[in-house]
Design an enzyme around this catalytic site. Sequence first.
Site, PDB file in Angstrom:
ATOM      1  N   ASP A  41    -139.713 -44.502  58.073  1.00  0.00           N
ATOM      2  CA  ASP A  41    -139.839 -44.288  59.521  1.00  0.00           C
ATOM      3  C   ASP A  41    -139.110 -45.350  60.344  1.00  0.00           C
ATOM      4  OD1 ASP A  41    -141.460 -42.018  59.263  1.00  0.00           O
ATOM      5  OD2 ASP A  41    -143.255 -43.240  59.039  1.00  0.00           O
ATOM      6  N   ASP A  43    -145.445 -44.913  60.048  1.00  0.00           N
ATOM      7  CA  ASP A  43    -146.035 -46.023  59.283  1.00  0.00           C
ATOM      8  C   ASP A  43    -145.235 -46.410  58.050  1.00  0.00           C
ATOM      9  OD1 ASP A  43    -148.141 -44.854  56.707  1.00  0.00           O
ATOM     10  OD2 ASP A  43    -146.721 -43.633  57.813  1.00  0.00           O
ATOM     11  N   ASP A  96    -144.987 -38.954  62.772  1.00  0.00           N
ATOM     12  CA  ASP A  96    -144.843 -38.740  61.347  1.00  0.00           C
ATOM     13  C   ASP A  96    -146.186 -38.154  60.883  1.00  0.00           C
ATOM     14  OD1 ASP A  96    -144.078 -39.156  58.567  1.00  0.00           O
ATOM     15  OD2 ASP A  96    -145.449 -40.857  58.614  1.00  0.00           O
TER      16      ASP A  96
END
Length: 614
Positions: A511, A507, A314
């Site tokens: 996600d 995080d 990410d």
Amino acid sequence: MKKRLWRIISGTMLFVAALVINTDIELLNMALYLTAYIIVGGDVVVRAFKNIIRGKVFDENFLMTVATIGAMLISEYPEGVAVMLFYQVGELFQSYAVDKSRKSIATLMDIRPDYANVKRGEEIVTVDPDEVKIGDIIVIKAGEKIPLDGKVIEGSSMIDTSALTGESVPREVVPGNDILSGCININGVLTVEVTKEFEESTVSKILDLVENASSKKSQSEQFITRFAKYYTPVVVIIAVFLAIIPPLVIKDAEFNDWIYRALSFLVVSCPCALVISIPLSFFGGIGGASRKGVLVKGSNHLEELAKTEILVFDKTGTLTKGVFKVQEINPEGISQEELLELTAYAESYSNHPISNSLKQAYDKEIDNGRITDVEEISGHGVVAVVDGKRVMAGNNKLMDKMNISCHNGAIAGTVVHVAIDNVYAGYIVIADEVKEDSAHAIRELKNAHIKQTVMLTGDRENVANEVAKKLGIDKVYSELLPADKVEKLEELLAEKSEKGKLAFVGDGINDAPVLARADLGIAMGGLGSDAAIEAADIVIMTDEPSKIATAIRISKKTLGIANQNIILAIGIKIVVLILSAMGFATMWAAIFGDVGVTIIAVLNSFRALNVKNL
């Protein structure tokens, strides 16, 4: 360990005395050896009988008991005592190794706070952390553990975060900062508003992760469990046949000789080296990783990490800090300082994140008397009069609306265009800041033979491409919704080899589905959301992407040690088993094939704890 050590010392002294004295009186010899045997092996015999009663027959205790009692019955007293003595030495080494591994993880257990100082009116009451509620005010004095997660409302101090993050350098906290339970307040007094109850706090979750880490077995451990389950009964049956059949069918064959061979066969067949050293290797690896600020939720995940081929990231909060800051100030016709000052004043009445970034970059007190006629135009920007000058600050749409030509090149980040009295005065770029070690992390991952690095983000294409180019990431997919991320992950999963693994690093709450879907989920634990940490298999407590490469090196080293132990133990055992069956190996060779190999394997497992240079 102390009890076992004394048992070994006293048993050895009696054993040596029996060997030295070695009188013609058979009964005295037998008494000395038998006493030594009871001292060093009595607990093994008791365990064997208890396990038989419980229905657990074929284990190492049973094999050791049958082999040694058999040796004593055929008057091979020294061998019988020696088997038990060396077995206890092996167990001592194992206990020491487990203790070392546990201590490296147990430093985390020291983070459990004993109490919390709750402020009630003018009084401070000491209570159990479980009794503290969200919104309560707690006082943390110098030298005390931080009992719950919270926000500092008064005081400043340095805090030691090493137990959670592995960082040796203390962090400074001031009012407004978030602090995590389990850290230690070093020098100041902090007044903190509690933001999470104890069972939801960082320290509680970490302890839960560590306590449950060893319950999830790796494939190597599962193989050993299955192997021992079938292997042990088979070797017992072979030993029985070896003792009975040859004397019945081979001319001049003696029962004593073949029973001795069968007993040697039983001693060497004990799977201690495998049963002890393989889990110990992974336990050591998990302990070593925790010292580096990486929490692995099970040895199965440590093994999967070693097989990772594709790493998917990410962007925001993982490779970047997730904090928007002024990155560029590009004036036209005025100075950088003046452009920033006028823009910060024009934006001063807004609480928009972009406005906050501009005020933070200006970093001076705003004199509201200098500002008049503030007008916020939704979706465009703001117009205000500052020191008699009409300042317009906003996006391209605002400039188009005011018929002012502006810079239109591709820029990575959010651009605030500024015009003063209808004349274009330049632009300010606000963007998420890339973490200091992100580029280093990608380089290290490529050195660790990761085949492909990928970034999935909901951010704009030009911003995503700029970050990916800066860091050296192989592929980037931008402007994705959470559902799109899962879809892209499915495509990437199809690209890996049959035995390879794909790991996703994230995080945020968005996600969590991707972390759960990946072969291996890695969460940023310092600032990451609870949902992400819960869904992940591995948690990076320092929020440093470079720790992923460290964790991969630890996992590969651990897996290598486990494989070495498997090859060593099985290889030597097969050779000594064959030699025992053929009558070429004595009980002493059998002792080496069992206990000697166990000690070597355990000592080799110690290496998994050494992560200093990884």
